[in-house]
Design a protein around this motif. Structure first.
Motif, PDB file in Angstrom:
ATOM      1  N   LEU A 168       0.828  -1.208   0.000  1.00 31.39           N
ATOM      2  CA  LEU A 168       0.000   0.000   0.000  1.00 31.39           C
ATOM      3  C   LEU A 168       0.863   1.258   0.000  1.00 31.39           C
ATOM      4  O   LEU A 168       0.540   2.246  -0.677  1.00 31.39           O
ATOM      5  N   LEU A 169       1.965   1.244   0.756  1.00 29.74           N
ATOM      6  CA  LEU A 169       2.883   2.383   0.745  1.00 29.74           C
ATOM      7  C   LEU A 169       3.467   2.592  -0.636  1.00 29.74           C
ATOM      8  O   LEU A 169       3.597   3.734  -1.109  1.00 29.74           O
TER       9      LEU A 169
ATOM     10  N   LEU B 239       2.069   1.816  -3.493  1.00 34.68           N
ATOM     11  CA  LEU B 239       1.026   2.355  -4.366  1.00 34.68           C
ATOM     12  C   LEU B 239       0.776   3.834  -4.095  1.00 34.68           C
ATOM     13  O   LEU B 239       0.585   4.629  -5.029  1.00 34.68           O
ATOM     14  N   VAL B 240       0.772   4.206  -2.824  1.00 32.58           N
ATOM     15  CA  VAL B 240       0.547   5.619  -2.489  1.00 32.58           C
ATOM     16  C   VAL B 240       1.686   6.490  -3.003  1.00 32.58           C
ATOM     17  O   VAL B 240       1.463   7.568  -3.576  1.00 32.58           O
ATOM     18  N   VAL B 241       2.915   6.042  -2.818  1.00 29.11           N
ATOM     19  CA  VAL B 241       4.062   6.816  -3.297  1.00 29.11           C
ATOM     20  C   VAL B 241       4.026   6.942  -4.814  1.00 29.11           C
ATOM     21  O   VAL B 241       4.305   8.020  -5.366  1.00 29.11           O
TER      22      VAL B 241
ATOM     23  N   ALA C 180       1.370   6.826  -6.781  1.00 29.77           N
ATOM     24  CA  ALA C 180       0.256   7.682  -7.200  1.00 29.77           C
ATOM     25  C   ALA C 180       0.518   9.152  -6.913  1.00 29.77           C
ATOM     26  O   ALA C 180       0.076  10.030  -7.663  1.00 29.77           O
ATOM     27  N   MET C 181       1.248   9.442  -5.841  1.00 31.48           N
ATOM     28  CA  MET C 181       1.489  10.838  -5.435  1.00 31.48           C
ATOM     29  C   MET C 181       2.954  11.227  -5.624  1.00 31.48           C
ATOM     30  O   MET C 181       3.488  12.041  -4.868  1.00 31.48           O
TER      31      MET C 181
END
Length: 304
Positions: free
Chosen positions: A50-51, A53-55, A57-58
């Motif tokens: 999840l980390l 994916l967040v990194v 995406a942002m």
């Protein structure tokens, strides 16, 4: 003589029966999810994914510099407040390059594993369902592919196709086909002998419909587990190809290419290779932990 009043006999008391509530039946996927979130190792792997994916995406928000911006006067700067993970041989910010490299890693994992899964599912499903000479031909080709070490076969394919990130993903996808084909074939061999498949044949359903609507959907559990584990392997293989100059080309911020660019300064500026290597380690570890936990959670023998 006075009449004796007659009284009606009282019926015997019937003991009150206690009704026991039947337990609610839960599906395989709900049971698997509950076991998955209770496992500490798989939960840690899920957090890492999840980390990632967040990194990815942002990335424009998380990164502090342009990943391709060169500042030759700032070559090999140690980690500081301006450059959190230091700079490389061209003065580029390593932290920003690692952040943008997560997008490339996700792209490699999804595309390469997608190629492996589509081809492997088709070959394994056809071989397991129809059997006979079709099974012999397909599985002998799979055995030939498995006779070569995966990284050597990927290098050979990229050498034929040409050095690029796209060709590296195609090569890694082809290398991963045998694992999917063997897993799907073994599952299809057991599923096609069940009663509901025999019932589908009895009512005249065609083989294509039985295979794609009844057999393969019941093979999803091992396919999902293999896909999760293969993503980490695909990212690692792509990093190896990029390290050899056969994958991502400069100035792409791919982690394997960053390792290759910084190996000349391993003793003087170890942070150039330490942080990209740590990023590869964490991502592969996350997918492996999550894949192992998912495999245990989807194992029907663990269902109570």
């Amino acid at each position: 003589m006075a009449a004796i009043p007659q009284t009606s006999p009282t019926p015997p008391e019937v003991p009150e029966q206690k009704t026991t509530a039947t337990p609610k039946s839960s599906s395989l996927w709900l049971d698997a999810f509950s076991r998955l979130i209770r496992s500490k190792t798989s939960f840690i792997g899920l957090l890492i994914i999840l980390l990632l994916l967040v990194v990815a995406a942002m990335a424009p928000v998380v990164a502090t510099h342009d990943p391709t911006d060169q500042q030759l006067l700032d070559r090999y700067l140690a980690p500081s407040g301006d450059h959190w993970l230091g700079t490389d041989e061209l003065g580029r910010d390593i932290y920003s390059r690692i952040v943008y490299g997560t997008r490339i890693s996700i792209q490699i994992g999804l595309i390469a594993v997608g190629i492996s899964a589509v081809i492997g599912i088709l070959l394994g499903g056809i071989a397991g369902y129809f059997g006979r000479w079709i099974d012999q031909i397909i599985m002998r080709v799979i055995d030939i592919l498995m006779a070569f070490p995966s990284i050597l076969l990927a290098i050979a394919l990229v050498a034929v196709l040409g050095a690029s990130l796209t060709n590296a993903m195609i090569a890694i996808g082809i290398v991963g086909v045998p694992q999917f084909a063997r897993i799907v074939r073994s599952t299809v061999l057991s599923v096609k002998e069940t009663e509901y498949i025999e019932a589908a044949r009895a009512i005249g359903a065609k083989n294509n419909r039985i295979l794609f609507q009844h057999v393969l959907p019941n093979c999803l559990a091992p396919i999902i587990v293999q896909a999760t584990l293969s993503i980490g392997t695909a990212i690692l293989d792509a990093a190896g190809l990029s390290f050899l100059g056969l994958g991502a080309q400069p100035p792409s911020p791919e982690w394997g290419a960053m390792l290759s660019d910084g190996r000349a300064a391993l003793q003087t500026a170890p942070w150039v290779v330490a942080f990209p290597g740590l990023a590869i380690f964490l991502v592969v570890l996350g997918f492996n932990l999550f894949g192992d936990g998912l495999r245990d959670a989807l194992d029907p023998r663990l269902k109570q």
